[in-house]
Design a protein around this motif. Structure first.
Motif, short mmCIF file in Angstrom:
data_model
loop_
_atom_site.label_atom_id
_atom_site.label_comp_id
_atom_site.label_asym_id
_atom_site.label_seq_id
_atom_site.Cartn_x
_atom_site.Cartn_y
_atom_site.Cartn_z
N THR A 151 0.83 -1.20 0.00
CA THR A 151 0.00 0.00 0.00
C THR A 151 0.86 1.25 0.00
N VAL A 152 1.88 1.27 0.81
CA VAL A 152 2.74 2.45 0.92
C VAL A 152 3.44 2.73 -0.41
N ILE A 153 3.97 1.73 -1.04
CA ILE A 153 4.68 1.92 -2.30
C ILE A 153 3.73 2.37 -3.39
N ARG A 154 2.54 1.83 -3.43
CA ARG A 154 1.57 2.21 -4.46
C ARG A 154 1.04 3.63 -4.29
N ILE A 155 1.25 4.24 -3.15
CA ILE A 155 0.89 5.65 -2.98
C ILE A 155 1.78 6.51 -3.88
N PHE A 156 3.02 6.09 -4.08
CA PHE A 156 3.98 6.89 -4.81
C PHE A 156 4.13 6.52 -6.28
N THR A 157 3.79 5.28 -6.65
CA THR A 157 3.96 4.86 -8.04
C THR A 157 3.04 3.69 -8.37
N VAL A 158 2.72 3.56 -9.65
CA VAL A 158 1.96 2.40 -10.12
C VAL A 158 2.76 1.60 -11.15
N ASN A 159 3.95 2.07 -11.47
CA ASN A 159 4.81 1.40 -12.42
C ASN A 159 5.33 0.09 -11.81
N PRO A 160 5.07 -1.05 -12.45
CA PRO A 160 5.49 -2.34 -11.88
C PRO A 160 6.99 -2.46 -11.66
N ALA A 161 7.80 -1.90 -12.54
CA ALA A 161 9.25 -1.98 -12.38
C ALA A 161 9.70 -1.19 -11.15
N GLU A 162 9.11 -0.02 -10.96
CA GLU A 162 9.45 0.79 -9.79
C GLU A 162 8.99 0.13 -8.50
N ILE A 163 7.82 -0.51 -8.54
CA ILE A 163 7.31 -1.21 -7.37
C ILE A 163 8.25 -2.37 -7.01
N GLU A 164 8.71 -3.11 -8.01
CA GLU A 164 9.64 -4.22 -7.76
C GLU A 164 10.94 -3.71 -7.16
N TYR A 165 11.45 -2.60 -7.70
CA TYR A 165 12.69 -2.03 -7.18
C TYR A 165 12.50 -1.54 -5.74
N ALA A 166 11.39 -0.89 -5.46
CA ALA A 166 11.11 -0.41 -4.10
C ALA A 166 10.98 -1.57 -3.11
N MET A 167 10.36 -2.66 -3.52
CA MET A 167 10.24 -3.83 -2.65
C MET A 167 11.63 -4.40 -2.32
N ALA A 168 12.50 -4.44 -3.32
CA ALA A 168 13.85 -4.95 -3.08
C ALA A 168 14.61 -4.01 -2.14
N ARG A 169 14.47 -2.71 -2.32
CA ARG A 169 15.13 -1.75 -1.44
C ARG A 169 14.63 -1.90 0.00
N LEU A 170 13.34 -2.07 0.17
CA LEU A 170 12.80 -2.26 1.51
C LEU A 170 13.33 -3.53 2.16
N ARG A 171 13.43 -4.58 1.39
CA ARG A 171 13.91 -5.84 1.92
C ARG A 171 15.33 -5.71 2.48
N TYR A 172 16.17 -4.87 1.82
CA TYR A 172 17.54 -4.70 2.29
C TYR A 172 17.68 -3.60 3.34
N ALA A 173 16.84 -2.59 3.29
CA ALA A 173 17.00 -1.43 4.17
C ALA A 173 16.31 -1.59 5.52
N ILE A 174 15.13 -2.16 5.54
CA ILE A 174 14.32 -2.22 6.76
C ILE A 174 15.04 -2.92 7.92
N PRO A 175 15.72 -4.04 7.72
CA PRO A 175 16.34 -4.70 8.88
C PRO A 175 17.38 -3.83 9.60
N PHE A 176 17.94 -2.84 8.92
CA PHE A 176 19.00 -2.02 9.50
C PHE A 176 18.55 -0.60 9.81
N LEU A 177 17.28 -0.32 9.67
CA LEU A 177 16.78 1.04 9.88
C LEU A 177 17.03 1.54 11.30
N PHE A 178 16.93 0.67 12.28
CA PHE A 178 17.13 1.10 13.66
C PHE A 178 18.56 1.57 13.92
N LEU A 179 19.52 1.09 13.13
CA LEU A 179 20.91 1.52 13.32
C LEU A 179 21.10 2.99 12.98
N ILE A 180 20.30 3.50 12.06
CA ILE A 180 20.40 4.90 11.67
C ILE A 180 20.15 5.80 12.87
#
Length: 94
Positions: free
Chosen positions: A21-50
């Motif tokens: 839902t959050v990603i689809r607020i910003f884009t409907v392009n399937p390629a961008e959605i796929e890229y955003a999902m991959a970025r979230l998968r790598y970034a979210i586990p380390f967000l607390f370190l920031i």
């Protein structure tokens, strides 16, 4: 600092649960959605370190020592670029 880390963990879980839902607020392009999902998968586990270096950096800036936090944050950002997914792909497809 503990409150910042707990907040970041809660926000991370929120993004994990509502990522489509959050990603689809910003884009409907399937390629961008796929890229955003991959970025979230790598970034979210380390967000607390920031929160750890941002809180310390903000405290030092508040004491009038702005050079050291700038160097430390720059170091972390460059390290992320060198060893993270930013090094492979710098822009969204399309």
């Amino acid at each position: 600092m503990a409150a910042g880390m707990i907040g970041a963990i809660l926000v991370s879980f929120g993004f994990i649960l509502t990522r489509n839902t959050v990603i689809r607020i910003f884009t409907v392009n399937p390629a961008e959605i796929e890229y955003a999902m991959a970025r979230l998968r790598y970034a979210i586990p380390f967000l607390f370190l920031i929160s750890t270096y941002e809180v310390v950096g903000s405290a030092l800036r508040g004491m009038g020592r702005s050079t050291l936090p700038a160097i430390v944050i720059y170091y972390f950002l460059q390290r992320r670029k060198l060893f993270g997914k930013d090094s492979e792909r710098s822009a969204l497809p399309g």
